[in-house]
Write an enzyme that holds these catalytic residues in place. Structure first.
Site, PDB file in Angstrom:
ATOM      1  N   CYS A  40       0.718  -0.940  -0.136  1.00 61.16           N
ATOM      2  CA  CYS A  40      -0.242  -0.072   0.192  1.00 61.16           C
ATOM      3  C   CYS A  40       1.038   1.351  -0.161  1.00 61.16           C
ATOM      4  CB  CYS A  40      -0.658   0.097   0.711  1.00 61.16           C
ATOM      5  SG  CYS A  40      -1.974   1.548   1.785  1.00 61.16           S
ATOM      6  N   SER A 178     -10.487  -3.856 -15.252  1.00 56.94           N
ATOM      7  CA  SER A 178     -11.268  -2.814 -15.172  1.00 56.94           C
ATOM      8  C   SER A 178     -11.555  -2.047 -14.277  1.00 56.94           C
ATOM      9  CB  SER A 178     -12.475  -2.109 -16.410  1.00 56.94           C
ATOM     10  OG  SER A 178     -13.585  -2.739 -16.346  1.00 56.94           O
ATOM     11  N   GLU A 200     -11.442  -5.914 -20.776  1.00 62.30           N
ATOM     12  CA  GLU A 200     -12.554  -5.634 -19.488  1.00 62.30           C
ATOM     13  C   GLU A 200     -13.355  -7.167 -20.043  1.00 62.30           C
ATOM     14  OE1 GLU A 200     -14.186  -7.477 -16.218  1.00 62.30           O
ATOM     15  OE2 GLU A 200     -12.495  -5.654 -16.159  1.00 62.30           O
ATOM     16  N   HIS A 446     -23.159  24.078   2.384  1.00 63.74           N
ATOM     17  CA  HIS A 446     -23.141  25.054   1.066  1.00 63.74           C
ATOM     18  C   HIS A 446     -22.467  25.980   1.026  1.00 63.74           C
ATOM     19  CE1 HIS A 446     -24.947  26.096  -3.184  1.00 63.74           C
ATOM     20  NE2 HIS A 446     -24.924  27.265  -2.415  1.00 63.74           N
TER      21      HIS A 446
END
Length: 467
Positions: A40, A178, A200, A446
């Site tokens: 990782c 994919s 794929e 917002h």
């Protein structure tokens, strides 16, 4: 050297388990054959995100006029790769610091379970030492799966490791698979100017995602100039010439694709060979180590977490598995005051960091219907989001799925700008058994992308304001 806990592997499962063990008063050692942080930190999650950020910056420069800015620039492939490796090295050094801080011994070498409570470690110099541990945790991770018809030579047919350190940028590339790995690399190389074809096997790309996500993502890839072949299989490759000739079988028949490089991204396979499983009669199933809900194998004192165990092969899953495993060990050792809760694998978020990003958790629409739910579905396009418009990223949507009877939040599926950062709202809400009422009665800031989740729920319940 005798320890309470010995962890074989120092990826996001192993090093996290070791730190939690040390925190709970267990004397701990980690055995690592290569670099602290595992795949990782060194060859996966972290360096790929560094590459993707470079691709994103380059795309911004190319579209600077859209933002009222005059700018130009070229991509220095070698410098981009160098930056990615630098980011990975920094993170690995961070794990070294955490090992010292938590007084965890690091033993470098290849670990193999020799007998009950004993791990044999063979160093790079061939020297062998035994490390004793009352509890042994296998966290050996996984590697790129090699397909029989797609042997990897590390130069013309490569896995993800080579894709991170190619000496020069290929002009053409075929990506086989994919999933997250395939489409992230496909996006990166395409953004820098490589002609990319994605092959794929399944009928749609990113096949684990909701069908609406797959459709939107394929549309986006094609818009970027990426060639997409679904229900397709690479049956053989010819590497005898300058590049690669790949024979691809599709419903329409066979075709031969030529490219400089083929990237095999058709999944992973667990690293479970040569670590003493057979000799100690440790059970495996379907290429992974069989465990119970607390990651105990069939052999007392031996555990397995992360990609070598049956759960989703994700870094954050490995980390949580490691913590649960250790807390259960500590509970049984009377060093922790309660037994940990088992992991709910149905509430694990998945993220793909191409552009646009994909984030999802819970049931897809198809899965919810197959499970017998009567559902309410809401879909809010980011083209109607003020923040997305201001950021210049209006493609994609947020899709939510609720149980019509009780209002249970069954799943969320997002594609678009920065959506990997906002999937956690659904994860926490599902954990708390939240219904649509609580979410709609919580004020969302917002302008943000996150308010699109609230907007999608309003759509599901016929209360849409911004559509």
């Amino acid at each position: 050297m005798a320890y309470d806990v010995v962890v074989i592997g120092s990826g996001p499962g192993g090093y996290v388990a070791a730190i939690r063990a040390s925190q709970l008063g267990l004397k701990t050692a980690v055995i690592e054959k290569e670099s602290l942080g595992g795949i990782c930190l060194n060859w996966g999650c972290i360096p790929t995100k560094a590459l993707l950020k470079s691709a994103s910056v380059f795309e911004y420069i190319q579209h600077a006029k859209d933002f009222g800015i005059e700018a130009s620039g070229t991509a220095d492939f070698a410098a981009i790769i160098k930056r990615s490796r630098g980011v990975a090295d920094k993170m690995s050094k961070g794990v070294q610091f955490l090992m010292k801080k938590n007084k965890i011994d690091v033993v470098l070498g290849f670990g193999k379970i020799k007998s009950k409570g004993v791990v044999e470690v063979t160093g790079a110099d061939g020297k062998v030492q035994n490390v004793e541990g009352k509890h042994i945790i296998i966290a050996t991770g996984a590697r790129s799966r090699v397909l029989p018809n797609l042997p990897q030579d590390g130069k013309k047919v490569i896995g993800y490791r080579e894709a991170l350190t190619l000496p020069q940028q290929p002009k053409t590339m075929i990506v086989v698979g994919s999933g997250a790995i395939g489409v992230e690399f496909g996006y990166f190389y395409n953004a820098l100017g490589t002609q990319v074809t994605v092959v794929e096997y399944a009928p749609r790309i990113v096949p684990v995602e909701d069908e609406d996500i797959s459709k939107e993502f394929e549309k986006s890839l094609k818009k970027k100039g990426i060639n997409v072949l679904t229900s397709a299989e690479v049956t053989k490759v010819d590497t005898s010439g300058n590049g690669v000739k790949a024979t691809v079988k599709t419903a329409a028949g066979e075709q031969i694709l030529e490219a400089d490089v083929v990237l095999s991204a058709a999944g992973i396979q667990a690293n479970i060979e040569g670590i003493g499983l057979e000799e100690n009669n440790i059970k495996t199933e379907k290429g992974k180590i069989a465990v119970d809900k607390y990651y105990q194998t069939n052999v007392p004192g031996v555990y397995a977490i992360g990609d070598c165990a049956p759960g989703q092969a994700l870094a954050h899953v490995a980390s949580k598995e490691g913590i649960i495993c250790i807390e259960n060990i500590a509970y049984n050792e009377k060093k922790y005051n309660h037994q940990p809760e088992a992991l709910d694998y149905g509430n694990v978020p998945g993220c793909t960091y191409a552009s646009p990003e994909i984030a999802s958790v819970g049931f897809t629409e198809k899965q919810a219907k197959e499970a017998g739910y009567e559902i309410k579905v809401g879909k809010f396009p980011l083209s109607a989001s003020g923040k997305a418009s201001a950021a210049g990223h209006t493609e994609g949507f947020v899709k939510v799925i609720f149980d019509a009877k009780y209002g249970e939040w069954l799943g969320t599926h997002m594609i678009g700008y920065n959506v990997t950062e906002i999937i956690i709202e659904t994860v926490v809400a599902r954990k708390l058994e939240t219904t649509h009422h609580e979410v709609l009665n919580s004020i969302h800031p917002h302008p943000t992308i996150s308010e699109s989740v609230k907007d999608a729920i309003e759509v599901a319940y016929g209360e849409a304001i911004h559509l």
